[in-house]
Design a protein around this motif. Structure first.
Motif, PDB file in Angstrom:
ATOM      1  N   LEU A 128       3.245  -3.613  -6.031  1.00 18.56           N
ATOM      2  CA  LEU A 128       2.712  -2.256  -5.969  1.00 18.56           C
ATOM      3  C   LEU A 128       3.324  -1.439  -4.835  1.00 18.56           C
ATOM      4  O   LEU A 128       3.499  -0.219  -4.955  1.00 18.56           O
ATOM      5  N   SER A 129       3.664  -2.086  -3.739  1.00 18.68           N
ATOM      6  CA  SER A 129       4.212  -1.377  -2.577  1.00 18.68           C
ATOM      7  C   SER A 129       5.603  -0.811  -2.823  1.00 18.68           C
ATOM      8  O   SER A 129       6.115  -0.058  -1.995  1.00 18.68           O
ATOM      9  N   ALA A 130       6.225  -1.121  -3.979  1.00 18.98           N
ATOM     10  CA  ALA A 130       7.559  -0.606  -4.278  1.00 18.98           C
ATOM     11  C   ALA A 130       7.540   0.875  -4.633  1.00 18.98           C
ATOM     12  O   ALA A 130       8.584   1.531  -4.614  1.00 18.98           O
ATOM     13  N   PHE A 131       6.351   1.426  -4.942  1.00 16.73           N
ATOM     14  CA  PHE A 131       6.276   2.794  -5.452  1.00 16.73           C
ATOM     15  C   PHE A 131       5.229   3.609  -4.693  1.00 16.73           C
ATOM     16  O   PHE A 131       4.442   3.081  -3.903  1.00 16.73           O
ATOM     17  N   THR A 132       5.235   4.910  -4.970  1.00 17.52           N
ATOM     18  CA  THR A 132       4.173   5.795  -4.517  1.00 17.52           C
ATOM     19  C   THR A 132       3.418   6.298  -5.750  1.00 17.52           C
ATOM     20  O   THR A 132       3.958   6.309  -6.862  1.00 17.52           O
ATOM     21  N   TYR A 133       2.173   6.741  -5.542  1.00 17.74           N
ATOM     22  CA  TYR A 133       1.278   7.022  -6.664  1.00 17.74           C
ATOM     23  C   TYR A 133       0.551   8.340  -6.455  1.00 17.74           C
ATOM     24  O   TYR A 133       0.218   8.719  -5.327  1.00 17.74           O
ATOM     25  N   ASN A 134       0.283   9.020  -7.556  1.00 21.24           N
ATOM     26  CA  ASN A 134      -0.477  10.262  -7.482  1.00 21.24           C
ATOM     27  C   ASN A 134      -1.275  10.472  -8.764  1.00 21.24           C
ATOM     28  O   ASN A 134      -0.784  10.243  -9.869  1.00 21.24           O
ATOM     29  N   ILE A 135      -2.539  10.874  -8.604  1.00 20.80           N
ATOM     30  CA  ILE A 135      -3.335  11.348  -9.724  1.00 20.80           C
ATOM     31  C   ILE A 135      -3.630  12.820  -9.487  1.00 20.80           C
ATOM     32  O   ILE A 135      -4.110  13.203  -8.415  1.00 20.80           O
ATOM     33  N   ASN A 136      -3.300  13.648 -10.465  1.00 17.29           N
ATOM     34  CA  ASN A 136      -3.590  15.073 -10.397  1.00 17.29           C
ATOM     35  C   ASN A 136      -4.733  15.400 -11.354  1.00 17.29           C
ATOM     36  O   ASN A 136      -4.665  15.091 -12.545  1.00 17.29           O
ATOM     37  N   PHE A 137      -5.815  15.976 -10.822  1.00 18.70           N
ATOM     38  CA  PHE A 137      -6.917  16.501 -11.623  1.00 18.70           C
ATOM     39  C   PHE A 137      -6.746  18.019 -11.707  1.00 18.70           C
ATOM     40  O   PHE A 137      -6.740  18.707 -10.681  1.00 18.70           O
TER      41      PHE A 137
END
Length: 284
Positions: A121-130
């Motif tokens: 999981l640490s290989a990437f960055t994550y975002n949730i947009n509402f």
């Protein structure tokens, strides 16, 4: 830092779209709480990354406000398109929506096969947009947050064979803000899957919208730096009639994403919603 040229970005997005597959089930187990079933998800796969999302009835007024694994579309006579979820009313209380977003992200859904990327999981960055579009008067509301925060989160962590009996969660906070072991950063280094259930009115995520009728467009993006690796999107119709279903499979267009001025890509086939069956109570 300059944004990627539009031509290069378009080519990258086409690469993401080319390997997208659709399903109602995650390739892993659902382990973030007992009673949560592996069904009714909108799932996308690209670049070795799998993202699954569904909107579920968190407070069922016909069953003592017990959580369910599904929305209200079938109960209310709607057969709606894949990636859409319907609720007759937006709110349960002044600060909680009647529905929750269940989400899962897998940084290596081919784990254990020759196609494995070995990415944690640490290989990437994550975002949730509402993004909330109210029915009638009002202006759009939008917010972004990182669901895989490395400082602290209360997600469940695991790998492809993990169940709710052996998932791992970060340690509790001391004095309300000091994280304790196991730390989220270490879990992100060790595991490939993290999951959780989020209420749109909780922890400051658009709390003012939970009493308003409207449409939530929720976009989950996984990035390598500024490069989108995988994207998924669902729409939640809360107190607003959903559009009629299209009976034949079709691809969705590129999805919008506001967090870094990039555009996420994804696709989901259209299908008629399955008949909702009674399910065991699950944790929200």
């Amino acid at each position: 830092m300059k944004l990627l040229p539009k031509t290069l970005l378009a080519l990258l997005l086409l690469g993401c779209l080319g390997s997208v597959s659709q399903a109602d089930m995650l390739s892993s187990n659902v382990f973030f709480g007992s009673g949560n079933s592996n069904q009714y998800f909108t799932v996308s796969q690209a670049g070795g990354v799998e993202i699954g999302m569904r909107a579920k009835l968190r407070y069922d007024p016909n069953d003592g406000n017990q959580p369910k694994n599904f929305d209200q579309s079938s109960d209310l006579g709607y057969a709606i398109e894949e990636g859409s979820y319907y609720f007759s009313t937006p709110n349960y209380g002044t600060d909680r929506a009647i529905w929750n977003l269940d989400w899962s992200v897998n940084s290596d859904f081919n784990q254990g096969t020759p196609a494995s990327t070995t990415n944690k999981l640490s290989a990437f960055t994550y975002n949730i947009n509402f993004d909330f579009d109210p029915a009638g008067a009002g202006s759009n509301s939008s917010t972004n947050y990182n669901p895989v925060n490395e400082l602290y989160n209360d997600n469940s962590y695991g790998n492809k064979t993990t169940t709710s009996a052996n998932d791992v969660t970060p340690g509790p906070l001391v004095f309300g803000f000091i994280p304790t072991a196991p730390f989220a950063s270490d879990l992100n280094d060790d595991y490939t899957i993290t999951q959780n259930s989020t209420n749109v009115g909780f922890s400051g995520l658009l709390p003012g919208t939970v009493t308003q009728n409207g449409i939530y467009t929720i976009t989950f993006s996984v990035l390598d730096g500024l490069i989108p690796i995988a994207t998924n999107q669902i729409k939640v119709y809360a107190g607003v009639n959903p559009p009629a279903a299209v009976p034949e499979p079709a691809s969705m267009a590129l999805f919008g994403m506001g967090v870094v001025g990039l555009i996420g890509g994804g696709a989901a086939r259209k299908r008629l919603k399955q008949k909702r069956e009674a399910a065991n109570s699950n944790e929200g």
